[in-house]
Design an enzyme around this catalytic site. Structure first.
Site, mmCIF file in Angstrom:
data_model
loop_
_atom_site.group_PDB
_atom_site.id
_atom_site.type_symbol
_atom_site.label_atom_id
_atom_site.label_comp_id
_atom_site.label_asym_id
_atom_site.label_seq_id
_atom_site.Cartn_x
_atom_site.Cartn_y
_atom_site.Cartn_z
ATOM 1 N N ASP A 158 -10.337 3.189 1.845
ATOM 2 C CA ASP A 158 -10.495 2.520 3.146
ATOM 3 C C ASP A 158 -11.200 3.403 4.180
ATOM 4 O OD1 ASP A 158 -9.334 0.107 2.449
ATOM 5 O OD2 ASP A 158 -7.316 0.744 3.017
ATOM 6 N N LYS A 182 0.806 -1.235 0.000
ATOM 7 C CA LYS A 182 0.000 0.000 0.000
ATOM 8 C C LYS A 182 0.839 1.285 0.000
ATOM 9 C CE LYS A 182 -4.362 -1.501 2.009
ATOM 10 N NZ LYS A 182 -5.348 -1.235 3.062
#
Ligand code: ATR
Length: 272
Positions: free
Chosen positions: A102, A66
């Site tokens: 997210d 990420k």
């Protein structure tokens, strides 16, 4: 043909995302495929360049890449920059944007439970990548207070600062009388078999007026965060809702289509 995928390590093969997104592609009548890709740490750059070269509409990125993908996209959204991680890459006419769904996924999942974080006292546990996104979401919901507790107090302090949160060690949190209405587990442990120590810590917390416990993990048959909520008369929500909502938001960024979250949940084998 819409090409999509998820960049991860050996865990790519276990990801729930391909089943979710392939189902939704089918429901929408779109020809395409969402594939899992196991990418070695040294191949992150070429993998991202490959998305562009092969005409992928985009991809998800998950642990451990990420952060690593960030230098290889053409631009970052403000949210990805603020969180310090990318979970979604969008290819718009050959320009790759690194985004992060997210935080919005967590906020949507929390809102679905009916719990309003505004004006409430909130405790986030853990200081990894998931905590960063959850803290970013919570900071935007105007809680009365936001505390982040982790076994490493320095990591908690580093994450707390940009979110305007207070850091604490797990020891400090366990020693205090707490008054949080919402607790969010962002550590990677939720089962007593994963950490008996953390299970005991959660069971022993002295917290008054607890209303809601959220866990970012899912699929544990014996979840001690759920046990903690039940013992205190609080509601519990696991990470499946967040997973489905972040997928919904990523899918919308790739295709422009607003698909109901129930369609993503159905791809996870969870009832509508
Ligand atoms: P992610 O990036 O997906 O959030 P991570 O970076 O592994 O995953 O972070 C998980 C968090 O869970 C970290 O805060 C980790 O604590 P450390 O920073 O001290 O490693 C926390 N964690 C993992 N196992 C734990 C355990 N047994 N007890 C307490 N915290 C734990």
């Amino acid at each position: 043909m819409i090409l999509l995928g998820i960049l991860s390590d050996h865990r790519a093969a276990k990801s729930a995302s391909p089943a979710m997104h392939n189902r939704v592609l089918e429901v929408c009548g779109l020809a395409g495929a969402y594939l899992p890709f196991e990418v070695a740490a040294g191949d992150v750059g070429p993998a991202v360049a490959g998305l562009k070269a092969l005409g992928f509409a985009g991809a998800n990125v998950t642990v451990p890449h990420k952060q690593a993908v960030m230098p290889f996209v053409d631009e970052l959204t403000g949210e990805a920059e603020a969180i310090g991680a990318v979970n979604t890459i969008v290819n718009r006419n050959g320009r790759l944007t690194g985004d992060n769904t997210d935080a919005r996924g967590f906020a949507a999942a929390l809102s679905e439970t009916g719990f309003q974080a505004s004006g409430k006292h909130v405790l986030v546990i853990g200081a990894g990548g998931a905590s960063r996104a959850v803290l970013h979401a919570l900071a935007g919901l105007e809680p009365a207070s936001l505390t982040v507790a982790a076994r490493n107090r320095d990591s908690a302090a580093e994450l707390a600062a940009p979110a305007g949160a207070r850091p604490a060690s797990l020891k400090e949190a366990a020693a205090a009388d707490l008054g949080q209405q919402l607790i969010v587990n962002c550590t990677s442990v939720s089962g007593p078999d994963e950490s008996a120590e953390m299970a005991a810590w959660a069971a022993g917390l002295r917290v008054k007026g607890l209303e809601m416990v959220c866990d970012i993990n899912y699929g544990r048959s014996d979840n001690f965060w759920a046990g903690m909520a039940a013992a205190r008369g609080a509601d519990f929500s696991d990470g499946l809702a967040m997973l489905a909502h972040q997928a919904r938001l990523s899918f919308a960024a790739w295709t422009g289509l607003e698909v109901k979250v129930a369609e993503f949940r159905a791809g996870l084998g969870v009832g509508r």
